[in-house]
Design an enzyme around this catalytic site. Sequence first.
Site: not given
Ligand code: MN
Length: 385
Positions: A95, A98, A100, A105, A144, A167
């Site tokens: 993943r 990125h 937020h 989170e 992260h 998301e």
């Molecule tokens: Mn995240």
Amino acid sequence: MSEMTRRNVFAAAAAAGGLMTVAAANAPQALAQTQAGAVPSPLDGKELPSFRFALGAEKPKMMDGGHTKEQTAVNFPVSQSIAGVLMTLQPGTLRELHWHSNAAEWAYVIKGRCRITIIDPQNHSQTVDFGPGDVWYFPRGFGHSIQSLGPGDCEFLLVFDNGYFSEFATFSITDWLAHVPQEVLAKNFGVPAATLAGFPKREVYMVKGPVPPPLPADPAPGSLDVGSRTHRYRLLAQRPKTYPGGSIRLASMREFPISTTMTGGLMRIKPGGLRELHWHPRADEWQYYLSGRTRMSVFGSRGRSRTDEFGPGDIGFIPRGYGHYIENIGNEDVVVVLAFNNGIYESISLTAWMASNTPLLLGTNFEVPESTFANFPKGETTMPG
Ligand code: MN
Ligand code: MN
């Protein structure tokens, strides 16, 4: 009506229609203003809405290397303040890097193993491996990544302290760099533009890759710049608080100091056990049911209460200050992941509240003889069995 007037009427109607479309498009934002009193809250009606959302019944969004299911205030409007995502990554799937902008989170690893990398505003970084029962917390805006380590898929639950988080609206490194001219990137990184020619021109989001090698058991001298607070907490490894009806593990800011805006928990309710009548004065409660069958009842004042049954894959939500209790109604243990949008955990037990008042007052309040209360508990029971 003159031709001109008629035209004006049509123009006004068209304008009104246009405005309504804009209003509909802004519905989530409008709902977000609920607490400011701008629009009616989903909790304002004569009847309480359901506090259950069947995440398990949602169609997963399939991607190369994994899949996700998402709950936000858009598909579950009572959960204005908390969103949840169930994500599965195949071994090696990353993943991507990125952050937020609008939520912290919190995560609970359900199965498999994964590695996270994270950077904070002091440029401290951490690379840590996670397994089942481990929890992470990333403050809002910290960069992260998450990579599944295998063997087998890694499945984890993500919880965000904003119901309007999505998301699919995160700030991804590939998305950003795809929108920066190559000559700027060349200057930024001090490399020839040709070096960057192969970078993707779109957001990657999830990408398959090799399973990374194990982390060194002992980091080389001078190799780390880690902050004082770790992003990992081993919730399942914590010795639980046990009661006749079950057990509770909690990771508030006290146990997990970096988790300043959220408290996480893992609760087990034995068959016949009850999480006693209580409420949380300064936090909403979000739940994800892993196993067993429960009945939860929520009291919302003005003669309103709502009872729903929950099973594996269901999400529950309890607005702050709303009274509630949870019963195990099956033959197996109920296991539920809890998340609260406050780093300080607090609750008020109805039994403790009553015990703090005299039998004389209680007798008057309930219009019964004071002897009625002779055998009531003398304090909080938490989970009677
Ligand atoms: Mn995240
Ligand atoms: Mn509760």
